[in-house]
Design a protein around this motif. Sequence first.
Motif, PDB file in Angstrom:
ATOM      1  N   VAL A 107      19.307 -40.382  10.412  1.00  0.00           N
ATOM      2  CA  VAL A 107      20.168 -39.594  11.341  1.00  0.00           C
ATOM      3  C   VAL A 107      20.582 -40.429  12.530  1.00  0.00           C
ATOM      4  O   VAL A 107      21.770 -40.051  12.919  1.00  0.00           O
ATOM      5  CB  VAL A 107      19.241 -38.325  11.622  1.00  0.00           C
ATOM      6  CG1 VAL A 107      20.059 -37.262  12.758  1.00  0.00           C
ATOM      7  CG2 VAL A 107      19.067 -37.289  10.571  1.00  0.00           C
ATOM      8  N   LEU A 108      19.779 -40.975  13.116  1.00  0.00           N
ATOM      9  CA  LEU A 108      20.315 -41.854  14.355  1.00  0.00           C
ATOM     10  C   LEU A 108      21.452 -42.955  13.732  1.00  0.00           C
ATOM     11  O   LEU A 108      22.219 -43.073  14.466  1.00  0.00           O
ATOM     12  CB  LEU A 108      18.994 -42.803  14.602  1.00  0.00           C
ATOM     13  CG  LEU A 108      19.188 -43.559  15.889  1.00  0.00           C
ATOM     14  CD1 LEU A 108      19.628 -42.854  17.095  1.00  0.00           C
ATOM     15  CD2 LEU A 108      17.567 -44.400  16.390  1.00  0.00           C
ATOM     16  N   LEU A 109      21.013 -43.691  12.714  1.00  0.00           N
ATOM     17  CA  LEU A 109      21.935 -44.523  12.041  1.00  0.00           C
ATOM     18  C   LEU A 109      23.324 -43.700  11.822  1.00  0.00           C
ATOM     19  O   LEU A 109      24.639 -44.233  12.263  1.00  0.00           O
ATOM     20  CB  LEU A 109      21.646 -45.019  10.703  1.00  0.00           C
ATOM     21  CG  LEU A 109      22.729 -46.213  10.175  1.00  0.00           C
ATOM     22  CD1 LEU A 109      22.937 -47.219  10.934  1.00  0.00           C
ATOM     23  CD2 LEU A 109      21.963 -46.548   8.821  1.00  0.00           C
ATOM     24  N   ALA A 110      23.293 -42.541  11.347  1.00  0.00           N
ATOM     25  CA  ALA A 110      24.587 -41.935  10.839  1.00  0.00           C
ATOM     26  C   ALA A 110      25.348 -41.215  12.119  1.00  0.00           C
ATOM     27  O   ALA A 110      26.616 -41.487  12.232  1.00  0.00           O
ATOM     28  CB  ALA A 110      24.317 -40.440  10.192  1.00  0.00           C
ATOM     29  N   GLY A 111      24.567 -40.856  13.086  1.00  0.00           N
ATOM     30  CA  GLY A 111      25.103 -40.506  14.415  1.00  0.00           C
ATOM     31  C   GLY A 111      25.819 -41.915  15.221  1.00  0.00           C
ATOM     32  O   GLY A 111      27.081 -41.551  15.764  1.00  0.00           O
ATOM     33  N   LYS A 112      25.117 -42.918  15.164  1.00  0.00           N
ATOM     34  CA  LYS A 112      25.909 -44.203  15.687  1.00  0.00           C
ATOM     35  C   LYS A 112      27.220 -44.557  14.795  1.00  0.00           C
ATOM     36  O   LYS A 112      28.214 -44.803  15.660  1.00  0.00           O
ATOM     37  CB  LYS A 112      24.867 -45.322  15.529  1.00  0.00           C
ATOM     38  CG  LYS A 112      23.736 -45.242  16.640  1.00  0.00           C
ATOM     39  CD  LYS A 112      22.848 -46.519  16.610  1.00  0.00           C
ATOM     40  CE  LYS A 112      21.931 -46.626  17.797  1.00  0.00           C
ATOM     41  NZ  LYS A 112      22.872 -46.623  18.980  1.00  0.00           N
ATOM     42  N   VAL A 113      27.326 -44.358  13.536  1.00  0.00           N
ATOM     43  CA  VAL A 113      28.352 -44.758  12.956  1.00  0.00           C
ATOM     44  C   VAL A 113      29.365 -43.904  13.023  1.00  0.00           C
ATOM     45  O   VAL A 113      30.448 -44.143  13.372  1.00  0.00           O
ATOM     46  CB  VAL A 113      27.992 -44.831  11.335  1.00  0.00           C
ATOM     47  CG1 VAL A 113      29.124 -45.324  10.442  1.00  0.00           C
ATOM     48  CG2 VAL A 113      27.123 -45.981  11.027  1.00  0.00           C
ATOM     49  N   LEU A 114      29.077 -42.545  13.138  1.00  0.00           N
ATOM     50  CA  LEU A 114      30.003 -41.553  13.326  1.00  0.00           C
ATOM     51  C   LEU A 114      30.620 -41.529  14.642  1.00  0.00           C
ATOM     52  O   LEU A 114      31.893 -41.475  14.704  1.00  0.00           O
ATOM     53  CB  LEU A 114      29.191 -40.046  13.192  1.00  0.00           C
ATOM     54  CG  LEU A 114      30.419 -38.967  13.321  1.00  0.00           C
ATOM     55  CD1 LEU A 114      31.388 -38.986  12.640  1.00  0.00           C
ATOM     56  CD2 LEU A 114      29.400 -37.586  13.255  1.00  0.00           C
ATOM     57  N   GLY A 115      29.914 -41.798  15.777  1.00  0.00           N
ATOM     58  CA  GLY A 115      30.501 -41.780  17.137  1.00  0.00           C
ATOM     59  C   GLY A 115      31.387 -42.829  17.272  1.00  0.00           C
ATOM     60  O   GLY A 115      32.485 -42.565  17.637  1.00  0.00           O
ATOM     61  N   ASN A 116      30.872 -44.169  16.796  1.00  0.00           N
ATOM     62  CA  ASN A 116      31.979 -45.439  17.005  1.00  0.00           C
ATOM     63  C   ASN A 116      33.016 -45.167  15.902  1.00  0.00           C
ATOM     64  O   ASN A 116      34.126 -45.802  16.324  1.00  0.00           O
ATOM     65  CB  ASN A 116      30.956 -46.634  16.546  1.00  0.00           C
ATOM     66  CG  ASN A 116      30.098 -47.278  17.703  1.00  0.00           C
ATOM     67  OD1 ASN A 116      30.651 -47.412  18.687  1.00  0.00           O
ATOM     68  ND2 ASN A 116      28.991 -46.540  17.717  1.00  0.00           N
ATOM     69  N   THR A 117      32.843 -44.706  14.616  1.00  0.00           N
ATOM     70  CA  THR A 117      33.948 -44.288  14.016  1.00  0.00           C
ATOM     71  C   THR A 117      35.179 -43.519  14.857  1.00  0.00           C
ATOM     72  O   THR A 117      36.367 -43.635  14.507  1.00  0.00           O
ATOM     73  CB  THR A 117      33.771 -43.607  12.640  1.00  0.00           C
ATOM     74  OG1 THR A 117      32.912 -44.678  11.971  1.00  0.00           O
ATOM     75  CG2 THR A 117      34.892 -43.552  11.831  1.00  0.00           C
ATOM     76  N   VAL A 118      34.540 -42.388  15.300  1.00  0.00           N
ATOM     77  CA  VAL A 118      35.605 -41.420  15.941  1.00  0.00           C
ATOM     78  C   VAL A 118      36.446 -42.580  16.898  1.00  0.00           C
ATOM     79  O   VAL A 118      37.643 -42.176  17.174  1.00  0.00           O
ATOM     80  CB  VAL A 118      34.933 -40.367  16.464  1.00  0.00           C
ATOM     81  CG1 VAL A 118      35.756 -39.477  17.700  1.00  0.00           C
ATOM     82  CG2 VAL A 118      34.409 -39.428  15.716  1.00  0.00           C
TER      83      VAL A 118
END
Length: 361
Positions: free
Chosen positions: A189-200
């Motif tokens: 979940v931590l990894l997914a959040g990092k990827v999502l935030g920087n993708t946005v």
Amino acid sequence: MIPTQSTASAVWLVAEREIGSKLRSKAFMISTGILLLVALAGVLIGGFASKTSTPDAVAATSQTASVVRALPNVTVTEVGDRAEAEKLVLDEKVTAAVLPADDDPTGVVILAKKDAPSSLVMGLSQSPQVEILQPATTNSLLRYLVAIGFGVVFLMAASTFGATIAQSVVEEKQTRVVELLISAIPTRVLLAGKVLGNTVLAMAQILLLAAIAVVGLIVTGQNEVLAGLGAPVLWFAVFFLFGFILLASLYSAAAAMVSRQEDIGSTTMPLMMLVMAPYFLVIFFNDNPVVMTVLSYVPFSAPVGMPVRLFVGEAQWWEPLVSLVILLASCVGAILIGAKIYENSLLRMGARVKLVEALRG
């Protein structure tokens, strides 16, 4: 296992933290502003430079007026005889005059006060007939500039935000913050959040650059170029989205294998090469159909290669769809591998974790 609703909330919470930390960073905001200003300046300068220059005022008699009007970037002032034409030329009301001449192979003579416009001379010169067997679909310079444009945007966004993710991961490891984070939420979940935030953030930057390019092309009157760039830009955004997710997952995994900021380069350098190599290949081989076709299907170069081929009209309608499927499959594979490496390396401090060990856990 936490509920799906809680998982989504946790992912978005981490993403918000990533977005907020970047938006509060003066360095990030200043660099983004500079990038947007440079992009706008580049579009405006290129647009104004490519616009046609002031038309040449040319005098012509009734016998030569039709010939002169057929030339580009010329305005014609019709005169009755040679004397009137000479007066206009000497008074500098026209740059030159084109009069009939029976003793000249071209059938005309150019009168000028000091120097005749080279474009007028070339336009009236006799040239052999030329037949093009494989006509180019676009201007070679424009093709090169479009390749550079897509390549620079992808390279800068991928490298900038990839490095941001890597630094964030290592910083959390180095300060032991990650131990507190994963005590509250799962590692993936931590990894997914990092990827999502920087993708946005990366997609927002891409959309701002696209908007600036559109405004610049409209202001400089390059409507034909804008019409040709519409579909390629949309495809670029789609390819960039999944291409960045692929790279972000790998950057996070690579950074998790080290515990110090000084060691980030040792694990992220291969990823940087995977981003830079396709960029240079697309720039250098933008006019090579075979190389461009191959690059448009390779996941790391497809976000640049395929939009360029679409712009110049070399790609069939089904090719971006096939390339996108390949990119999606690669993206899924990168996420699975990246998540495994990230999960197995995140809590291991000290020496760099070897790739084999990270994959085995």
